[in-house]
Design a protein around this motif. Structure first.
Motif, PDB file in Angstrom:
ATOM      1  N   VAL A  14     -23.076  38.423 -18.226  1.00  0.00           N
ATOM      2  CA  VAL A  14     -23.193  37.136 -17.635  1.00  0.00           C
ATOM      3  C   VAL A  14     -22.196  36.848 -16.458  1.00  0.00           C
ATOM      4  O   VAL A  14     -22.121  36.000 -15.691  1.00  0.00           O
ATOM      5  CB  VAL A  14     -23.430  35.829 -18.305  1.00  0.00           C
ATOM      6  CG1 VAL A  14     -24.568  36.182 -19.190  1.00  0.00           C
ATOM      7  CG2 VAL A  14     -22.296  35.522 -18.996  1.00  0.00           C
ATOM      8  N   VAL A  15     -20.853  37.734 -16.666  1.00  0.00           N
ATOM      9  CA  VAL A  15     -19.935  37.535 -15.665  1.00  0.00           C
ATOM     10  C   VAL A  15     -20.426  37.771 -14.524  1.00  0.00           C
ATOM     11  O   VAL A  15     -19.910  37.228 -13.436  1.00  0.00           O
ATOM     12  CB  VAL A  15     -18.678  38.487 -16.119  1.00  0.00           C
ATOM     13  CG1 VAL A  15     -18.973  39.872 -15.804  1.00  0.00           C
ATOM     14  CG2 VAL A  15     -17.656  37.958 -15.391  1.00  0.00           C
ATOM     15  N   ALA A  22     -20.738  31.562  -4.464  1.00  0.00           N
ATOM     16  CA  ALA A  22     -19.293  31.676  -3.639  1.00  0.00           C
ATOM     17  C   ALA A  22     -19.315  33.074  -2.813  1.00  0.00           C
ATOM     18  O   ALA A  22     -18.665  33.206  -1.663  1.00  0.00           O
ATOM     19  CB  ALA A  22     -18.121  31.536  -4.318  1.00  0.00           C
ATOM     20  N   MET A  23     -19.903  34.162  -3.638  1.00  0.00           N
ATOM     21  CA  MET A  23     -19.775  35.385  -2.990  1.00  0.00           C
ATOM     22  C   MET A  23     -20.599  35.432  -1.533  1.00  0.00           C
ATOM     23  O   MET A  23     -20.005  35.958  -0.650  1.00  0.00           O
ATOM     24  CB  MET A  23     -20.510  36.347  -3.761  1.00  0.00           C
ATOM     25  CG  MET A  23     -20.653  37.739  -3.070  1.00  0.00           C
ATOM     26  SD  MET A  23     -22.091  38.926  -4.041  1.00  0.00           S
ATOM     27  CE  MET A  23     -23.623  37.897  -3.607  1.00  0.00           C
ATOM     28  N   PHE A  48     -10.868  50.944  -8.944  1.00  0.00           N
ATOM     29  CA  PHE A  48     -12.231  50.878  -9.788  1.00  0.00           C
ATOM     30  C   PHE A  48     -11.492  49.721 -10.748  1.00  0.00           C
ATOM     31  O   PHE A  48     -10.693  49.451 -11.467  1.00  0.00           O
ATOM     32  CB  PHE A  48     -12.063  52.163 -10.720  1.00  0.00           C
ATOM     33  CG  PHE A  48     -13.152  51.908 -11.998  1.00  0.00           C
ATOM     34  CD1 PHE A  48     -14.380  52.295 -11.608  1.00  0.00           C
ATOM     35  CD2 PHE A  48     -12.684  51.526 -13.066  1.00  0.00           C
ATOM     36  CE1 PHE A  48     -15.411  52.098 -12.735  1.00  0.00           C
ATOM     37  CE2 PHE A  48     -13.704  51.422 -14.272  1.00  0.00           C
ATOM     38  CZ  PHE A  48     -15.030  51.699 -13.870  1.00  0.00           C
ATOM     39  N   MET A  49     -12.608  48.755 -10.648  1.00  0.00           N
ATOM     40  CA  MET A  49     -12.679  47.432 -11.368  1.00  0.00           C
ATOM     41  C   MET A  49     -13.304  47.503 -12.684  1.00  0.00           C
ATOM     42  O   MET A  49     -14.434  47.849 -12.595  1.00  0.00           O
ATOM     43  CB  MET A  49     -13.093  46.374 -10.381  1.00  0.00           C
ATOM     44  CG  MET A  49     -12.745  44.869 -11.158  1.00  0.00           C
ATOM     45  SD  MET A  49     -13.144  43.642  -9.929  1.00  0.00           S
ATOM     46  CE  MET A  49     -11.852  43.569  -8.953  1.00  0.00           C
ATOM     47  N   LEU A  50     -12.484  46.939 -13.857  1.00  0.00           N
ATOM     48  CA  LEU A  50     -13.150  46.785 -14.963  1.00  0.00           C
ATOM     49  C   LEU A  50     -14.088  45.807 -14.935  1.00  0.00           C
ATOM     50  O   LEU A  50     -14.305  44.786 -14.193  1.00  0.00           O
ATOM     51  CB  LEU A  50     -11.980  46.475 -16.070  1.00  0.00           C
ATOM     52  CG  LEU A  50     -10.853  47.336 -16.199  1.00  0.00           C
ATOM     53  CD1 LEU A  50      -9.852  46.671 -17.012  1.00  0.00           C
ATOM     54  CD2 LEU A  50     -11.223  48.549 -16.763  1.00  0.00           C
ATOM     55  N   SER A  51     -15.128  45.650 -15.923  1.00  0.00           N
ATOM     56  CA  SER A  51     -16.031  44.771 -15.918  1.00  0.00           C
ATOM     57  C   SER A  51     -15.844  43.540 -16.933  1.00  0.00           C
ATOM     58  O   SER A  51     -16.294  42.416 -16.894  1.00  0.00           O
ATOM     59  CB  SER A  51     -17.579  45.491 -16.558  1.00  0.00           C
ATOM     60  OG  SER A  51     -17.392  45.830 -17.815  1.00  0.00           O
ATOM     61  N   TRP A  52     -15.101  44.012 -17.857  1.00  0.00           N
ATOM     62  CA  TRP A  52     -14.201  43.215 -18.780  1.00  0.00           C
ATOM     63  C   TRP A  52     -12.994  43.663 -19.063  1.00  0.00           C
ATOM     64  O   TRP A  52     -12.285  44.211 -18.433  1.00  0.00           O
ATOM     65  CB  TRP A  52     -15.322  42.752 -19.984  1.00  0.00           C
ATOM     66  CG  TRP A  52     -15.123  41.527 -20.610  1.00  0.00           C
ATOM     67  CD1 TRP A  52     -14.625  41.445 -22.177  1.00  0.00           C
ATOM     68  CD2 TRP A  52     -15.141  40.027 -20.205  1.00  0.00           C
ATOM     69  NE1 TRP A  52     -14.414  40.304 -22.319  1.00  0.00           N
ATOM     70  CE2 TRP A  52     -14.540  39.578 -21.499  1.00  0.00           C
ATOM     71  CE3 TRP A  52     -15.479  39.569 -19.081  1.00  0.00           C
ATOM     72  CZ2 TRP A  52     -14.599  37.917 -21.285  1.00  0.00           C
ATOM     73  CZ3 TRP A  52     -15.444  38.135 -18.896  1.00  0.00           C
ATOM     74  CH2 TRP A  52     -14.813  37.445 -20.178  1.00  0.00           C
ATOM     75  N   ALA A  53     -12.666  43.348 -20.355  1.00  0.00           N
ATOM     76  CA  ALA A  53     -11.273  43.864 -20.753  1.00  0.00           C
ATOM     77  C   ALA A  53     -11.646  45.476 -21.109  1.00  0.00           C
ATOM     78  O   ALA A  53     -12.601  45.892 -21.330  1.00  0.00           O
ATOM     79  CB  ALA A  53     -10.673  43.327 -22.027  1.00  0.00           C
ATOM     80  N   GLN A  84     -12.083  37.055 -10.881  1.00  0.00           N
ATOM     81  CA  GLN A  84     -12.719  35.802 -11.758  1.00  0.00           C
ATOM     82  C   GLN A  84     -14.012  35.908 -11.489  1.00  0.00           C
ATOM     83  O   GLN A  84     -14.766  35.502 -12.407  1.00  0.00           O
ATOM     84  CB  GLN A  84     -11.974  34.721 -11.433  1.00  0.00           C
ATOM     85  CG  GLN A  84     -12.266  33.485 -12.059  1.00  0.00           C
ATOM     86  CD  GLN A  84     -11.221  32.169 -11.553  1.00  0.00           C
ATOM     87  OE1 GLN A  84     -10.545  32.313 -10.782  1.00  0.00           O
ATOM     88  NE2 GLN A  84     -11.680  31.179 -12.113  1.00  0.00           N
ATOM     89  N   ALA A  85     -14.609  36.168 -10.355  1.00  0.00           N
ATOM     90  CA  ALA A  85     -16.033  36.045  -9.814  1.00  0.00           C
ATOM     91  C   ALA A  85     -16.825  37.215 -10.308  1.00  0.00           C
ATOM     92  O   ALA A  85     -17.929  37.046  -9.954  1.00  0.00           O
ATOM     93  CB  ALA A  85     -16.149  35.861  -8.617  1.00  0.00           C
TER      94      ALA A  85
END
Length: 357
Positions: A14-15, A22-23, A48-53, A84-85
């Protein structure tokens, strides 16, 4: 999952919904700000961005970096914490070049105007599990969720799944909800909720190894069609059109990293623990998570991958579409103004396998 292996599980799904409006109101970055030549290295710097930890869903990217696969492809890959978003928003706005996500989240975002695609799918079948504490003997199957309290992050998607599972098991589909606090485990243990969502490859392993013991039910066994957990790598339509060579290099190197992890799970687990020290992961736990992935063939049939009848990373368009259609029937899709959309996203339009070969 800060400083603990016990994470808030369903937040990974759900993140993608947090900050979606806002996007659309924000100004997209001009070009890929991070796609620059590394100073003095001759390598193309990408993010490369993580989806969570950091977890075993990301492990192939860490392996590719550790083994030098990205460097061999001419890339200097910076693995960054999730915005954060959400990673999807960051990719859409050009704040990250690639990210871990899934087709379900991509579909949710595209209904709100995002221009992103999944370019490699790692996980090939659902791993979500919906569980109560084993000590709660009043719950023996999903129909017993009727009238109970769901520990939720507030998504329409999870509501639709729980309702379908209850009804498929002979219940009415009526339940109360409470927002998860520190973690789903703690929300259940505190007695504030009776059941919640986890993942078999992560929280399910945690519960088996460290407790509390869970009584769990899988979506496909109770009427939820398709594949909800089409986890993989995403990028923006803009990057695909403006720099397809970059996308191919990243996908090929990441694919090699995931294939190595699938064939050498213990070694890959050690690499993840080493490369992501901020996560404070326990090596025994990560190895057990990888064993679960390999034994249950979550990333595909190893024999089919070996003989070439299945290409690792192929997007499961059919399974994803079945799940999308289900969500549309359950009124789970909304636009940027929170108005219900009755037409499901098309999985074939938000994914591509063109960079896998």
């Amino acid at each position: 999952m800060k400083n603990s292996i016990f994470s808030t599980a369903i937040a990974r799904k759900v993140v993608a919904m947090i900050g979606a409006i806002a996007m659309l109101l924000g100004v997209a970055a001009c070009g890929q700000a991070n796609s620059t030549d590394g100073e003095g290295t001759g390598l193309k710097k990408v993010t490369f961005m993580l989806s969570w930890a950091p977890d075993t869903n990301h492990i192939g990217v860490y392996v590719a970096k550790n083994k030098g696969y990205f460097k061999q492809a001419g890339l200097d890959v910076d693995i960054v914490a999730v915005a954060q978003a959400g990673a999807e928003q960051a990719v859409n706005n050009g704040q990250a070049d690639f990210a871990l996500s899934n087709l379900t989240n991509v579909g949710m975002y595209t209904t709100k105007g995002a221009k992103i695609k999944q370019v490699m799918q790692v996980q090939q079948k659902p791993s979500a599990i919906w569980c109560s504490l084993a000590s709660n003997t009043s719950i023996k199957s999903p129909k017993d969720f009727d009238g109970k309290t769901f520990a939720t992050f507030g998504s329409n998607e999870s509501d639709a799944v729980i309702r379908r599972m209850i009804q498929s098991d002979g219940g009415k589909g009526d339940f109360d909800k409470v927002t998860v606090g520190t973690s789903t485990f703690q929300t259940l243990s505190s007695g504030k909720a009776d059941f919640g969502g986890f993942y078999a490859t992560w929280e399910g392993v945690q519960a088996d190894m460290y407790g509390p013991k869970l009584n769990c039910f899988a979506e496909p066994d109770y009427g939820v069609p398709g594949n909800a957990d089409t986890i993989g790598v995403i990028t923006s339509d803009k990057t695909i059109s403006s720099n397809p060579g970059l996308v191919k290099k990243f996908v090929q190197a990441a694919k090699k990293g995931y294939e190595y992890a699938y064939a050498h799970p213990n070694d890959a687990a050690e690499i993840l623990v080493k490369e992501a020290p901020e996560a404070n992961l326990k090596i025994a736990f990560v190895k057990k998570s990888m064993k679960t992935i390999v034994d249950r063939q979550y990333w595909g049939d190893a024999a089919d991958i070996k003989d070439g009848s299945f290409t690792f990373g192929t997007n499961d368009v059919k399974g994803a579409q079945q799940y999308f259609d289900f969500l549309a029937q359950e009124n789970a899709y909304t636009d940027s103004h929170d108005k219900v959309i009755h037409t499901a996203p098309q999985a074939k339009d938000i994914s591509t396998d063109e960079f896998l070969k």
